[in-house]
Design a protein around this motif. Structure first.
Motif, mmCIF file in Angstrom:
data_model
loop_
_atom_site.group_PDB
_atom_site.id
_atom_site.type_symbol
_atom_site.label_atom_id
_atom_site.label_comp_id
_atom_site.label_asym_id
_atom_site.label_seq_id
_atom_site.Cartn_x
_atom_site.Cartn_y
_atom_site.Cartn_z
ATOM 1 N N GLY A 48 0.819 -1.205 0.000
ATOM 2 C CA GLY A 48 0.000 0.000 0.000
ATOM 3 C C GLY A 48 0.851 1.252 0.000
ATOM 4 O O GLY A 48 0.549 2.228 -0.704
ATOM 5 N N ASP A 49 1.911 1.248 0.774
ATOM 6 C CA ASP A 49 2.814 2.397 0.808
ATOM 7 C C ASP A 49 3.483 2.600 -0.555
ATOM 8 O O ASP A 49 3.608 3.717 -1.046
ATOM 9 N N ALA A 50 3.888 1.495 -1.174
ATOM 10 C CA ALA A 50 4.502 1.590 -2.502
ATOM 11 C C ALA A 50 3.517 2.141 -3.526
ATOM 12 O O ALA A 50 3.870 2.974 -4.366
ATOM 13 N N MET A 51 2.271 1.698 -3.465
ATOM 14 C CA MET A 51 1.266 2.186 -4.407
ATOM 15 C C MET A 51 1.000 3.668 -4.209
ATOM 16 O O MET A 51 0.721 4.405 -5.165
ATOM 17 N N ALA A 52 1.075 4.135 -2.967
ATOM 18 C CA ALA A 52 0.871 5.559 -2.706
ATOM 19 C C ALA A 52 1.931 6.400 -3.404
ATOM 20 O O ALA A 52 1.643 7.485 -3.922
ATOM 21 N N HIS A 53 3.155 5.906 -3.424
ATOM 22 C CA HIS A 53 4.218 6.622 -4.125
ATOM 23 C C HIS A 53 4.084 6.474 -5.637
ATOM 24 O O HIS A 53 4.488 7.363 -6.392
ATOM 25 N N ALA A 54 3.506 5.363 -6.065
ATOM 26 C CA ALA A 54 3.427 5.077 -7.488
ATOM 27 C C ALA A 54 2.502 6.027 -8.228
ATOM 28 O O ALA A 54 2.651 6.219 -9.441
ATOM 29 N N ILE A 55 1.527 6.632 -7.541
ATOM 30 C CA ILE A 55 0.598 7.525 -8.230
ATOM 31 C C ILE A 55 1.221 8.888 -8.527
ATOM 32 O O ILE A 55 0.645 9.681 -9.279
ATOM 33 N N LEU A 56 2.396 9.162 -7.961
ATOM 34 C CA LEU A 56 2.986 10.494 -8.088
ATOM 35 C C LEU A 56 3.284 10.909 -9.534
ATOM 36 O O LEU A 56 2.962 12.043 -9.918
ATOM 37 N N PRO A 57 3.881 10.061 -10.394
ATOM 38 C CA PRO A 57 4.152 10.533 -11.758
ATOM 39 C C PRO A 57 2.887 10.928 -12.514
ATOM 40 O O PRO A 57 2.884 11.915 -13.257
ATOM 41 N N GLY A 58 1.810 10.160 -12.347
ATOM 42 C CA GLY A 58 0.568 10.503 -13.021
ATOM 43 C C GLY A 58 -0.008 11.814 -12.531
ATOM 44 O O GLY A 58 -0.460 12.650 -13.331
ATOM 45 N N ALA A 59 0.021 12.000 -11.211
ATOM 46 C CA ALA A 59 -0.457 13.270 -10.653
ATOM 47 C C ALA A 59 0.431 14.417 -11.121
ATOM 48 O O ALA A 59 -0.058 15.519 -11.422
ATOM 49 N N GLY A 77 -2.995 10.165 -11.608
ATOM 50 C CA GLY A 77 -2.603 9.294 -10.501
ATOM 51 C C GLY A 77 -3.220 7.918 -10.609
ATOM 52 O O GLY A 77 -2.572 6.896 -10.323
ATOM 53 N N LEU A 78 -4.481 7.857 -11.026
ATOM 54 C CA LEU A 78 -5.167 6.573 -11.175
ATOM 55 C C LEU A 78 -4.497 5.719 -12.245
ATOM 56 O O LEU A 78 -4.230 4.524 -12.033
ATOM 57 N N ILE A 79 -4.193 6.323 -13.378
ATOM 58 C CA ILE A 79 -3.539 5.590 -14.464
ATOM 59 C C ILE A 79 -2.150 5.115 -14.043
ATOM 60 O O ILE A 79 -1.764 3.956 -14.287
ATOM 61 N N ALA A 80 -1.395 5.995 -13.379
ATOM 62 C CA ALA A 80 -0.045 5.619 -12.940
ATOM 63 C C ALA A 80 -0.088 4.480 -11.932
ATOM 64 O O ALA A 80 0.716 3.543 -12.000
ATOM 65 N N GLY A 81 -1.017 4.539 -10.985
ATOM 66 C CA GLY A 81 -1.127 3.483 -9.989
ATOM 67 C C GLY A 81 -1.454 2.137 -10.612
ATOM 68 O O GLY A 81 -0.868 1.102 -10.255
ATOM 69 N N SER A 110 9.064 5.585 -9.628
ATOM 70 C CA SER A 110 7.915 6.486 -9.756
ATOM 71 C C SER A 110 8.082 7.727 -8.898
ATOM 72 O O SER A 110 7.792 8.850 -9.332
ATOM 73 N N LEU A 111 8.554 7.531 -7.666
ATOM 74 C CA LEU A 111 8.738 8.660 -6.759
ATOM 75 C C LEU A 111 9.753 9.651 -7.319
ATOM 76 O O LEU A 111 9.515 10.869 -7.336
ATOM 77 N N ALA A 112 10.878 9.132 -7.816
ATOM 78 C CA ALA A 112 11.915 10.008 -8.364
ATOM 79 C C ALA A 112 11.415 10.752 -9.610
ATOM 80 O O ALA A 112 11.619 11.964 -9.749
#
Length: 291
Positions: A48-59, A77-81, A110-112
């Motif tokens: 869950g924590d990883a997925m939270a970071h994964a939405i960042l590029p889309g946002a 964010g939805l698409i990136a996740g 994704s975070l970077a």
């Protein structure tokens, strides 16, 4: 009574931004906390924590194209996740690498990428907004989105509850007696993603998972049944939201981190004093062995 009114009630009565923040975080507590219970029982809390970071590029992509607008950032964010979840799953199934390792790799990338994308156009203030949210600046559109996600989540639990519990506790058994095993797993991952996207509106990408995991982890020390844990996680999340907003208002602290810190305090208190916590399960055994 007047002092208690000024401390506990007046901020929510006098200021519309406090009312919107309270409504948004209460809806997130009702929606995300039960999802966190299933994440915890599946031993997927770090996912869950990883997925939270994964939405960042889309946002961040939505921010680059349209600025701080809710719909583009939410869709991005939805698409990136979804892409990160599918990519991590594909790597774990097609290679020797386990899903936790592939998820960690994708979320770090994704975070970077997301931080760099926001920095290309925005200021440090914009970056802080994306990473940590602005719960006191929730607009009607954001509340509508959070309310929609809450409704979808509760409806999904109503329809798939038995299958979700079975898939959580014994996935092999569910797949042997029903064809719902794989579909329910993807339904659950979808609930994780949309709740993280909704939480992103209030708490940012780094803290959106907080109201999902901490109340659920605290509830584990007070209950054994899944239903009870979910209800208790909702209550802990709601109380943490109220306490965090009040503390941030009176002490001039950042609201999002204060809400998550309140949930963290509830977790630590549960670890120590809960019926399944340290004081009850460890100290009597120690005393008995000493005697």
């Amino acid at each position: 009574m007047a002092v208690l009114h000024d401390l506990l009630i007046a901020p929510f009565v006098e200021f519309a931004f406090m009312q919107r923040a309270l409504l948004g975080t209460l809806m997130l507590s009702v929606s995300a906390a039960p999802v966190g219970v299933f994440l915890m029982l599946r031993r997927m809390s770090l996912t869950g924590d990883a997925m939270a970071h994964a939405i960042l590029p889309g946002a961040a992509a939505g921010f680059l194209l349209y600025g701080l607008k809710i719909i583009p950032m939410t869709l991005g964010g939805l698409i990136a996740g979804i892409l990160v979840a599918l990519s991590a799953g594909a790597v774990s199934r097609l290679t020797v690498q386990k899903e936790d390792a592939s998820m960690a790799a994708f979320y770090l990338i994704s975070l970077a990428v997301g931080v760099i994308m926001v920095s290309l156009r925005g200021s440090n203030i914009d970056l802080m907004h994306v990473l940590f949210g602005t719960v006191l600046a929730l607009e009607n559109d954001a509340l509508t989105l959070i309310g929609l996600v809450t409704g979808i989540t509760l409806l999904a639990f109503l329809v798939f509850w038995r299958a979700l519990v079975a898939e959580c506790l014994d996935p092999l058994f569910l797949r042997s007696v029903s064809k719902l095993g794989s579909p329910v797993h993807f339904v659950f991952l979808g609930l994780v993603v949309i709740n993280l996207v909704a939480g992103f509106q209030a708490l940012g990408t780094l803290l959106s998972v907080g109201l999902m995991i901490l109340p659920a982890a605290a509830a584990r020390f007070w209950a054994r049944r899944v239903e009870t844990m979910c209800l208790l996680a909702m209550v802990i999340g709601a109380l943490s939201s109220i306490c965090g907003l009040l503390l941030s208002y009176h002490a001039a602290l950042p609201s999002g981190p204060t809400i998550i810190l309140s949930a963290g305090f509830a977790y630590v208190a549960s670890v120590i004093t809960g019926p399944r916590g340290i004081l009850v399960t460890r100290l009597p055994n120690t005393a008995h062995r000493t005697a």
